[in-house]
Design an enzyme around this catalytic site. Sequence first.
Site, PDB file in Angstrom:
ATOM      1  N   LYS A 105       0.761  -1.181  -0.014  1.00  0.00           N
ATOM      2  CA  LYS A 105       0.123  -0.077  -0.131  1.00  0.00           C
ATOM      3  C   LYS A 105       0.667   1.352   0.079  1.00  0.00           C
ATOM      4  O   LYS A 105       0.556   2.085   0.688  1.00  0.00           O
ATOM      5  CB  LYS A 105      -0.881   0.055   0.982  1.00  0.00           C
ATOM      6  CG  LYS A 105      -2.114  -1.144   1.224  1.00  0.00           C
ATOM      7  CD  LYS A 105      -3.122  -0.679   2.225  1.00  0.00           C
ATOM      8  CE  LYS A 105      -4.259  -2.094   2.186  1.00  0.00           C
ATOM      9  NZ  LYS A 105      -3.583  -3.530   2.511  1.00  0.00           N
ATOM     10  N   ARG A 106       1.709   1.361  -0.685  1.00  0.00           N
ATOM     11  CA  ARG A 106       2.646   2.623  -0.878  1.00  0.00           C
ATOM     12  C   ARG A 106       2.090   3.572  -1.650  1.00  0.00           C
ATOM     13  O   ARG A 106       1.295   3.125  -2.646  1.00  0.00           O
ATOM     14  CB  ARG A 106       3.992   2.208  -1.403  1.00  0.00           C
ATOM     15  CG  ARG A 106       4.805   0.887  -0.555  1.00  0.00           C
ATOM     16  CD  ARG A 106       5.333   1.721   0.762  1.00  0.00           C
ATOM     17  NE  ARG A 106       6.208   0.951   1.395  1.00  0.00           N
ATOM     18  CZ  ARG A 106       5.981   0.078   2.412  1.00  0.00           C
ATOM     19  NH1 ARG A 106       4.887   0.022   2.996  1.00  0.00           N
ATOM     20  NH2 ARG A 106       7.075  -0.616   2.888  1.00  0.00           N
TER      21      ARG A 106
END
Length: 311
Positions: A105-106
């Site tokens: 989830k960058r």
Amino acid sequence: MIDQLIKMIKSTGAPIVVGLDPMMKFVPEHIKKAAFAEKGETLEGAAEAIWLYNKEIIDKIYDLIPAVKPQIAMYEQFGIPGLVTFQKTVQYCKEKGLIVIGDIKRGDIGSTSTAYATAHLGKVQVGSNLCAGFDEDFVTVNPYLGTDGVQPFIDVCKEEKKGLFILVKTSNPSSGEFQDRLIDGKPLYEHVGEQVAAWGEQMIGVNGYSYVGAVVGATYPEQGRILRKVMPKSFILVPGYGAQGASGKDLVHFFDENGLGAIVNSSRGIIAAYQNEKYKSFGAENFADASRQAVIDMIEDINSAFEDAGK
């Protein structure tokens, strides 16, 4: 890579991904005892316990499924030793022939986003060598910063023939605080879905699906139906099955008419199945056998829902 994922879903008959999201409370006592005896009650000991736990589960389920999804935060909590276990888990899964979706989830911009993409999907220049970091096949990406945050991931994916799953409508209860807000008459998640579809046009596989997919929670089946139409070429990663409350009947709208187009995640419902009343008869010593049975039951539940829906 999206074509490889589709090939493996077809060959296994299992449109599911197992979330390898370990927590110490899931790890049976005999595993912890062995790890702590070797490395002490330390971060290294915890990381070893997680590794032994993961490995036994993988060994029991790899022949049933196309993919796994390790959530990096569950490893980061144990510091550098935890990240070493994350990398070992990724590599071991790939050795077993599984596709690995790094749930990271960058989301950032410019060189920072490029560095994240390089770390997890690409290769970094080290002197005269090109070295892979974590080397997952797909990763999850937060699109909140817009195209500046997503395009670097797409660029690395083009180079490496890998893929993305971009957060669109997440499975958590409070997702609607922002994602359901109306903008120009439509909820924000629809606008994000339209953008995902546009980004995805840059990379389309031979099966007609883009290398740029979406995350849409099983806990919101009606939104899944809408977003399937908004993103006809985007493969959908569907969290929220099992422990979060969704079942097979909630999933049919996420798939296309051929029963493709989505892959459903279950994490603790599988890796901690032995703690569930339904599988308690396996006992802690046979925790991985309980996980295998939970996978089989999940496949049957989804296939039954397809049959009822005529897919």
